[in-house]
Design a protein around this motif. Structure first.
Motif, short mmCIF file in Angstrom:
data_model
loop_
_atom_site.label_atom_id
_atom_site.label_comp_id
_atom_site.label_asym_id
_atom_site.label_seq_id
_atom_site.Cartn_x
_atom_site.Cartn_y
_atom_site.Cartn_z
N MET A 161 0.82 -1.22 0.00
CA MET A 161 0.00 0.00 0.00
C MET A 161 0.85 1.26 0.00
O MET A 161 0.46 2.28 -0.58
CB MET A 161 -0.94 -0.01 1.21
N GLN A 162 2.00 1.21 0.66
CA GLN A 162 2.89 2.38 0.67
C GLN A 162 3.40 2.73 -0.71
O GLN A 162 3.75 3.88 -0.98
CB GLN A 162 4.06 2.12 1.61
N SER A 163 3.44 1.75 -1.60
CA SER A 163 3.96 1.98 -2.95
C SER A 163 2.94 2.65 -3.86
O SER A 163 3.28 3.09 -4.94
CB SER A 163 4.40 0.65 -3.56
N LEU A 164 1.68 2.74 -3.44
CA LEU A 164 0.63 3.34 -4.27
C LEU A 164 0.70 4.86 -4.19
O LEU A 164 1.01 5.42 -3.14
CB LEU A 164 -0.75 2.85 -3.82
N PRO A 165 0.42 5.57 -5.30
CA PRO A 165 0.53 7.04 -5.31
C PRO A 165 -0.46 7.72 -4.37
O PRO A 165 -1.63 7.36 -4.33
CB PRO A 165 0.25 7.40 -6.77
#
Length: 278
Positions: A161-165
């Protein structure tokens, strides 16, 4: 230009092949042992059966009451999987995408728990389950598995989830979307590869879970497949009907093997995407 293979590449390929065979051989051995008679099994455990005894599977199904056991397992695994995955998704979103006081402290405390062996919580959990009258209950076991968050799954999905913009959430909030709308309509669809990966790992862990059902369930009518196969193995001290046991073990292996075969691509893609984007 064709890449040349060195002796190191060949060596590691051979190691991987031998490793794969060491995993596959016990499965194949159990399969053909389950198609023998007990006389053939005791005469030579390595020989192939003279005739395929498929009736062993019928005997195992009836003798070990696998129909009831699989229904218990389906209820336990299915309910724990749905509730546990939902809670993991909510927790991962709250700890990685929301800003609030104490978030870093909570996340750090969760990370510290990685260094504590899970067996240490066994006695306090049992005392709590006993005091709440949730022992010898599949529903109580479901609550225990669902509410007891796994740090590994939280890290896996949280990293994804942290990798999502961040801009997607900000634009949705500017358009008047609520927090739950952003979570349900934006974050969940985008994080679906990671959620599916976590769900598959949870399924394999729940289906093969032995310790918790063995400790908390005392009624044989409520046994899951792992505990049932353990009790069947204990009976071999008195009956020595090994071919029927092997047939039961083969039936018990089928769901987890099928799950891995059909969803292997999802596991690899979900884990890889989370690692690459993060």
């Amino acid at each position: 230009m064709k890449e040349r293979r060195t002796w190191v590449d060949v060596f590691w390929r051979l190691v991987l092949i031998v490793w794969s065979l060491s995993i596959l051989f016990p499965l194949v051995w159990v399969l053909y042992e389950s198609l023998k008679t007990n006389r053939e099994f005791f005469q030579n455990v390595w020989s192939l059966p003279e005739a395929w005894k498929w009736v062993n599977y019928k005997n195992a199904w009836v003798k070990y009451q696998l129909g009831t056991t699989l229904l218990n397992t389906l209820y336990y695994v299915g309910a724990s999987l749905v509730l546990g995955t939902l809670l993991t998704t909510l927790n991962a979103y709250a700890l990685t995408r929301m800003e609030f006081k104490g978030r870093k402290l909570i996340w750090g405390t969760i990370m510290i728990s990685l260094f504590l062996p899970g067996i240490n919580a066994l006695i306090p959990q049992y005392v709590l389950m006993r005091d709440l009258h949730l022992t010898n209950s599949l529903t109580g076991l479901i609550l225990l598995e669902s509410l007891g968050e796994s740090v590994f799954f939280l890290m896996l999905l949280g990293g994804f989830m942290q990798s999502l913009p961040k801009e997607l959430e900000e634009s949705a909030f500017m358009d008047g979307a609520s927090l739950f709308q952003v979570f349900g309509r934006i974050m969940v669809p985008l994080a679906m590869p990671g959620i599916v990966t976590v769900a598959i790992f949870k399924f394999l862990g729940l289906y093969n879970n032995f310790l918790a059902p063995f400790i908390y369930l005392s009624d044989p009518k409520k046994y899951t497949i792992g505990v049932n196969m353990y009790q069947a193995n204990q009976m071999m001290q008195y009956t020595a009907d090994w071919v029927t046991l092997f047939a039961g073990v083969t039936i018990a292996m089928v769901p987890s093997i099928l799950m891995y075969v059909f969803f292997q691509r999802w596991i690899m893609e979900g884990a890889t995407m989370g690692a690459v984007k993060g």
